[in-house]
Motif scaffolding. Sequence first.
Motif, PDB file in Angstrom:
ATOM      1  N   THR A  70       0.857  -1.178   0.000  1.00 17.34           N
ATOM      2  CA  THR A  70       0.000   0.000   0.000  1.00 17.34           C
ATOM      3  C   THR A  70       0.892   1.226   0.000  1.00 17.34           C
ATOM      4  N   VAL A  71       0.395   2.315  -0.583  1.00 19.43           N
ATOM      5  CA  VAL A  71       1.170   3.549  -0.699  1.00 19.43           C
ATOM      6  C   VAL A  71       0.290   4.711  -0.273  1.00 19.43           C
ATOM      7  N   GLY A  72       0.789   5.524   0.641  1.00 20.21           N
ATOM      8  CA  GLY A  72       0.025   6.688   1.072  1.00 20.21           C
ATOM      9  C   GLY A  72       0.607   7.283   2.336  1.00 20.21           C
ATOM     10  N   ARG A  73       0.350   8.560   2.550  1.00 22.55           N
ATOM     11  CA  ARG A  73       0.835   9.223   3.758  1.00 22.55           C
ATOM     12  C   ARG A  73       0.260   8.540   4.994  1.00 22.55           C
ATOM     13  N   LEU A  74       1.044   8.518   6.047  1.00 23.55           N
ATOM     14  CA  LEU A  74       0.621   7.874   7.288  1.00 23.55           C
ATOM     15  C   LEU A  74      -0.231   8.859   8.090  1.00 23.55           C
ATOM     16  N   VAL A  75      -1.484   8.983   7.644  1.00 23.43           N
ATOM     17  CA  VAL A  75      -2.436   9.904   8.266  1.00 23.43           C
ATOM     18  C   VAL A  75      -3.758   9.166   8.466  1.00 23.43           C
ATOM     19  N   ASP A  76      -4.627   9.735   9.283  1.00 22.68           N
ATOM     20  CA  ASP A  76      -5.883   9.072   9.643  1.00 22.68           C
ATOM     21  C   ASP A  76      -6.726   8.692   8.430  1.00 22.68           C
ATOM     22  N   ALA A  77      -6.783   9.578   7.430  1.00 19.52           N
ATOM     23  CA  ALA A  77      -7.662   9.344   6.279  1.00 19.52           C
ATOM     24  C   ALA A  77      -7.337   8.046   5.548  1.00 19.52           C
ATOM     25  N   LYS A  78      -6.071   7.631   5.576  1.00 26.92           N
ATOM     26  CA  LYS A  78      -5.663   6.415   4.856  1.00 26.92           C
ATOM     27  C   LYS A  78      -5.974   5.144   5.639  1.00 26.92           C
ATOM     28  N   ASN A  79      -6.241   5.276   6.913  1.00 25.67           N
ATOM     29  CA  ASN A  79      -6.651   4.164   7.786  1.00 25.67           C
ATOM     30  C   ASN A  79      -5.769   2.923   7.634  1.00 25.67           C
ATOM     31  N   CYS A 121       6.107  -9.610   9.392  1.00 33.19           N
ATOM     32  CA  CYS A 121       5.329  -9.659   8.146  1.00 33.19           C
ATOM     33  C   CYS A 121       4.749  -8.311   7.722  1.00 33.19           C
ATOM     34  N   ILE A 122       4.990  -7.241   8.493  1.00 31.01           N
ATOM     35  CA  ILE A 122       4.581  -5.892   8.072  1.00 31.01           C
ATOM     36  C   ILE A 122       5.771  -4.959   8.229  1.00 31.01           C
ATOM     37  N   SER A 123       6.074  -4.212   7.173  1.00 28.55           N
ATOM     38  CA  SER A 123       7.231  -3.320   7.191  1.00 28.55           C
ATOM     39  C   SER A 123       6.831  -1.914   6.759  1.00 28.55           C
ATOM     40  N   LEU A 124       7.152  -0.925   7.598  1.00 31.48           N
ATOM     41  CA  LEU A 124       6.974   0.483   7.249  1.00 31.48           C
ATOM     42  C   LEU A 124       8.239   0.946   6.540  1.00 31.48           C
ATOM     43  N   GLU A 125       8.141   1.182   5.235  1.00 34.26           N
ATOM     44  CA  GLU A 125       9.333   1.453   4.431  1.00 34.26           C
ATOM     45  C   GLU A 125       9.601   2.935   4.196  1.00 34.26           C
ATOM     46  N   GLY A 126       8.702   3.820   4.665  1.00 33.36           N
ATOM     47  CA  GLY A 126       8.922   5.249   4.470  1.00 33.36           C
ATOM     48  C   GLY A 126       8.585   5.705   3.061  1.00 33.36           C
ATOM     49  N   PHE A 127       8.901   6.961   2.777  1.00 34.48           N
ATOM     50  CA  PHE A 127       8.601   7.546   1.468  1.00 34.48           C
ATOM     51  C   PHE A 127       9.550   7.007   0.403  1.00 34.48           C
ATOM     52  N   LYS A 128       9.005   6.727  -0.783  1.00 36.80           N
ATOM     53  CA  LYS A 128       9.801   6.304  -1.934  1.00 36.80           C
ATOM     54  C   LYS A 128       9.418   7.183  -3.127  1.00 36.80           C
ATOM     55  N   LEU A 129      10.421   7.751  -3.770  1.00 35.67           N
ATOM     56  CA  LEU A 129      10.158   8.626  -4.910  1.00 35.67           C
ATOM     57  C   LEU A 129       9.555   7.851  -6.074  1.00 35.67           C
ATOM     58  N   GLU A 171       5.188   8.205   4.466  1.00 34.32           N
ATOM     59  CA  GLU A 171       5.670   8.782   5.717  1.00 34.32           C
ATOM     60  C   GLU A 171       4.586   9.684   6.278  1.00 34.32           C
ATOM     61  N   GLY A 172       4.630   9.934   7.580  1.00 33.21           N
ATOM     62  CA  GLY A 172       3.622  10.810   8.153  1.00 33.21           C
ATOM     63  C   GLY A 172       3.607  10.754   9.668  1.00 33.21           C
ATOM     64  N   PRO A 173       2.718  11.531  10.274  1.00 31.61           N
ATOM     65  CA  PRO A 173       2.702  11.681  11.732  1.00 31.61           C
ATOM     66  C   PRO A 173       2.282  10.435  12.503  1.00 31.61           C
ATOM     67  N   LEU A 174       1.683   9.452  11.833  1.00 31.57           N
ATOM     68  CA  LEU A 174       1.206   8.261  12.543  1.00 31.57           C
ATOM     69  C   LEU A 174       2.211   7.108  12.531  1.00 31.57           C
ATOM     70  N   ARG A 175       3.426   7.351  12.058  1.00 32.42           N
ATOM     71  CA  ARG A 175       4.396   6.254  11.949  1.00 32.42           C
ATOM     72  C   ARG A 175       4.590   5.531  13.289  1.00 32.42           C
ATOM     73  N   GLU A 176       4.847   6.276  14.339  1.00 35.80           N
ATOM     74  CA  GLU A 176       5.121   5.663  15.642  1.00 35.80           C
ATOM     75  C   GLU A 176       3.911   4.874  16.148  1.00 35.80           C
ATOM     76  N   LYS A 177       2.725   5.442  15.970  1.00 31.79           N
ATOM     77  CA  LYS A 177       1.504   4.772  16.420  1.00 31.79           C
ATOM     78  C   LYS A 177       1.269   3.479  15.645  1.00 31.79           C
ATOM     79  N   LEU A 178       1.497   3.507  14.345  1.00 32.46           N
ATOM     80  CA  LEU A 178       1.304   2.313  13.521  1.00 32.46           C
ATOM     81  C   LEU A 178       2.342   1.243  13.847  1.00 32.46           C
ATOM     82  N   GLN A 179       3.575   1.676  14.097  1.00 30.21           N
ATOM     83  CA  GLN A 179       4.608   0.707  14.465  1.00 30.21           C
ATOM     84  C   GLN A 179       4.273   0.043  15.800  1.00 30.21           C
TER      85      GLN A 179
END
Length: 365
Positions: A199-208, A251-259, A232-240
Motif C-alpha cells: 500500500t502507498v500513502g501518507r501515514l495519516v488518519d484518512a488512509k486508515n 510480516c509488516i514493514s513500514l518502508e517510508g517515502f519512496k520517490l 511517511e507521516g505523523p502516525l508512523r510511531e503509532k502504527l509501528q
Amino acid sequence: MKLAYFYRNLNQGGIQKMIVNAANYFVEQGNDVSVVLMIPGGEYVSLLDPRIKLIYFRSLKKSRLFFSFSDILKREKFDVLFTATPSLNTFTVIGRLMARVKTKIVISERNNTVVFFKNSALTLSKLTFLSIPLLYRFADAIVAVSKGLGQSLQKVALIPANKIHVIYNPAWSPELEKQAGLPVQHEWLNDDTVPVLITVGRLVDAKNHALLIDAIALLSKKREVRLIIIGEGPLREKLQSQINSLNLQDCISLEGFKLNPVSWMSKANLFVLSSDYEGFGNVLVEALAAGLTIVSTDCDYGPAEILEDRYGFLVPIGQVNALSEQINYALDHPIDRDLLISRAREFSVNQIMQHYQSLFSTLIS
C-alpha cells in the motif's frame, strides 16, 4: 499562455504529483510555466522540467502571506493560476481580489471536503469550510477530480453544475511503466514463496492503515502474507506500536517515502487501499499501471470510478473482516495484467491535460 501552479510545497502527496505532471506537460507544449510555492524544496522538485520557473513567497509570516502572494500576482501577470484544496482555494481568491489583476483563477477540489472538515478539530478549518459558498463563486472555474466529488461540491459550495468541471487526475505516463521495470532491493520482493501486499500513502488518519494492519492480523491466521507500507507521516510511531502489539514485525514493514513507488508495486502480488475517504486516488492508477490486482475500500470518492466493476475489488469502508476476506480471495483470483495496464492508460497525462488545455484556453479567450 503564461500559466502558474500554486501550492504549499512539493513534498510527497497526490496533489504535488499532479502539479508536477501538469506543469511538465504544459511547458513541453511551449507555454511559460511557473510553480509558486509557499515553502521551498520538497521531494518532487527534482521531477520538474528545468524550464519551469520556481517562485517562492518572500515571507511566511502569517501577517504577510496575502501581501507576498499579491506581489507575485502583480509582478508575474499570469494568464491562469491553478491551485487546490479549500484553504488555498479561498486564499487564492482573496489574494486575486487584493492584487486586482486579470489572472484567471482555477481552483480544484481533490478530497471529500465534507468529511475532511467534519473530522477537523481546527477552528480555522471550520471557518474555511463555512467560507466556501461565499468565496468559491469568485473563481473563474472549479475542477473536481471525480464525478462524486463534483456532485458533493455543488451542495457544499452552492455552485451551479455548469461552473464545476469534472477532470480526472493525470496519473499515467509512459514513464510509469518504465519505472515499473526498475529493480528494488528488498528481500520480501525477491521471495516467491510468500505473497506480498503493498500500500502507498501518507501515514495519516484518512488512509486508515490501522484497519489494514488489523486485516493482516486476521488473514495471517489463515495464510502467510507480508505487507509493505510505503509512505511517511505523523502516525508512523503509532502504527509501528500497533504492529508490535500484534506481533506482526516479521510480516509488516513500514518502508517510508519512496520517490518511485511503482517499481515496488510491480514486484508485489496485490495492492490494497484502506482509506476512509479519497478525492480520486492516484495510487490506484499507479497500481493499475504496474499490472497489480487491487483491493480497495469503496470510499467517497474515486475508487469506484477508477475500478468500476472489472478492474479491482471493492469492500465497505471500516470493515476489517470484509477487507481481510477480500484480500484472501484476490490473492487467489488475480485480474488479467494487460487489462489493468490498459485501464491505467485511460488516465494518461496527455489525454487528461487536453481537457485542462481546453478549459484554460476558453477562460483567456
